[in-house]
Design an enzyme around this catalytic site. Structure first.
Site, PDB file in Angstrom:
ATOM      1  N   LEU A 137       1.995   9.266  -3.219  1.00 48.61           N
ATOM      2  CA  LEU A 137       2.449  10.355  -4.077  1.00 48.61           C
ATOM      3  C   LEU A 137       3.628   9.901  -4.932  1.00 48.61           C
ATOM      4  O   LEU A 137       4.411   9.058  -4.525  1.00 48.61           O
ATOM      5  CB  LEU A 137       2.917  11.543  -3.225  1.00 48.61           C
ATOM      6  CG  LEU A 137       2.039  11.981  -2.033  1.00 48.61           C
ATOM      7  CD1 LEU A 137       2.648  13.218  -1.360  1.00 48.61           C
ATOM      8  CD2 LEU A 137       0.621  12.278  -2.466  1.00 48.61           C
ATOM      9  N   CYS A 138       3.728  10.504  -6.139  1.00 47.97           N
ATOM     10  CA  CYS A 138       4.952  10.400  -6.937  1.00 47.97           C
ATOM     11  C   CYS A 138       5.203   8.955  -7.388  1.00 47.97           C
ATOM     12  O   CYS A 138       4.377   8.386  -8.092  1.00 47.97           O
ATOM     13  CB  CYS A 138       6.103  10.975  -6.081  1.00 47.97           C
ATOM     14  SG  CYS A 138       7.686  11.149  -6.885  1.00 47.97           S
ATOM     15  N   ILE A 139       6.308   8.339  -6.974  1.00 46.92           N
ATOM     16  CA  ILE A 139       6.642   6.973  -7.388  1.00 46.92           C
ATOM     17  C   ILE A 139       6.027   5.924  -6.450  1.00 46.92           C
ATOM     18  O   ILE A 139       6.004   4.727  -6.774  1.00 46.92           O
ATOM     19  CB  ILE A 139       8.187   6.798  -7.465  1.00 46.92           C
ATOM     20  CG1 ILE A 139       8.590   5.487  -8.164  1.00 46.92           C
ATOM     21  CG2 ILE A 139       8.817   6.881  -6.084  1.00 46.92           C
ATOM     22  CD1 ILE A 139       8.157   5.369  -9.598  1.00 46.92           C
ATOM     23  N   THR A 191      -1.365  10.616  -6.762  1.00 52.10           N
ATOM     24  CA  THR A 191      -1.119  11.847  -7.523  1.00 52.10           C
ATOM     25  C   THR A 191       0.345  11.864  -7.947  1.00 52.10           C
ATOM     26  O   THR A 191       1.203  11.351  -7.230  1.00 52.10           O
ATOM     27  CB  THR A 191      -1.507  13.087  -6.679  1.00 52.10           C
ATOM     28  OG1 THR A 191      -1.555  14.247  -7.513  1.00 52.10           O
ATOM     29  CG2 THR A 191      -0.492  13.348  -5.567  1.00 52.10           C
TER      30      THR A 191
END
Lengths: 217, 217
Positions: A137-139, A191
């Protein structure tokens, strides 16, 4: 769908600016539980790169340990990442937060030339070699790109980060809230979460879409 | 259902053993967002009673501030509880965690004779006087009982805590996972969460049931 899937969830502390993003971590655990899976939380037993006051954004003159702080999200039920074995799990998942780019690797400071925490690198490579699914997720996809290279993933739409990911050998796909990129060959599901200006409901959607995609494999 | 309800969410730090329970706090925020409401997070600007290592359960020789640590859950978007005004909100919600019983009041140490943080007491009394709904998860109903006295609520099934709540003038109703007690006269909605041996999916159910009940008022 194998509803008994066992996830290893790797944390990087507790708090978006110096550790794991708390909403992403919690909502990933929630999705795993809600969809009938189980999880074990891991974190490396190292000091955080630094400690950030989450109101002011400034560095605090103290030292905190990644494993000890991540235990706050884990309610104490956490293991040292060096004891992770790919044999014990069906999937591995990395929530985001700056801790991923500061503690699990040095992407926040060194970009494409970042160094990766050896325990995180071993865990990722072992799961990839075993052809087991990897969620990020994210970074966290930046970490995946650095370790695995030629994979397809997303961090949303931030051009600078996407360019760095491309420079590390990966293919970046632009996405918006809740959307996932599923690299079928490598079983990697990503995502953007808070890499976009998102609501916590949108974080739940993204985490749930990643977990459900992995559950269905 | 008023989908635009504005919640004040009061935190007590970040971590189950010395602050707010992270899953309960996050899943309450998630439910508010998912159901179309909005929230502002508050915490008192005081030092934590102590800092607990969440792996060993032992006290750590350091000092942390409740507002600064709660900002980790709030991603920095947090206000000092002393600046709370009941006029600005439709509802107030207290997630659980030992921080409620150590920082917002001293119930963990003093039981029925506990002292309450003045900012928390003012906020609760103001919302009650304004006949606005109050939500409380896990151990937080003990705080409500101490401040408001003759109300009906639940902390699940723990007999010792239920007896203390009764001794403070409240009526305790036994509940299990995800169930709520709704005191219609006082507009107080409570659920046990991790006062029971619960999964994180069950925490989501309880938080969601509290939030939806308040949304429908």
């Amino acid at each position: 769908m194998n509803s008994k899937k066992k996830f290893a969830v790797v944390l990087a502390g507790s708090g978006v600016y110096d550790g794991s993003e708390i909403h992403e971590a919690t909502l990933a655990l929630y999705s795993i539980s809600k969809n009938g899976g189980s999880y074990q939380i891991f974190a490396p037993n190292i000091n955080q790169y630094h400690v950030i006051n989450h109101i002011t954004g400034e560095e605090m003159p103290e030292t905190r340990n990644v494993l000890v702080e991540a235990a706050r999200i884990a309610r104490g039920d956490i293991k040292d990442l060096k004891d992770f074995s790919a044999d014990d799990f069906d999937a591995i998942l990395f929530p985001g937060g700056f801790g991923v780019a500061k503690n699990l690797c040095t992407f926040a400071f060194d970009g494409v030339d970042c160094k990766v925490n050896p325990d995180a690198e071993l865990a990722l490579k072992a799961m990839h070699k075993a052809k087991k699914p990897i969620g990020a997720l994210c970074i966290s996809p930046a970490l995946i790109a650095k370790v695995l290279g030629e994979v397809e993933l997303t961090i949303g739409e931030d051009e600078e980060t996407a360019a760095a990911i491309t420079a590390m050998g990966a293919t970046h796909v632009t996405t918006t809230h809740g959307e996932i990129v599923f690299d079928k060959e490598n079983k990697i599901v990503t995502t953007p979460c808070y890499m976009l200006d998102a609501s916590i409901a949108q974080i739940g959607d993204g985490a749930d879409n990643v977990v459900k995609t992995i559950m269905a494999l």
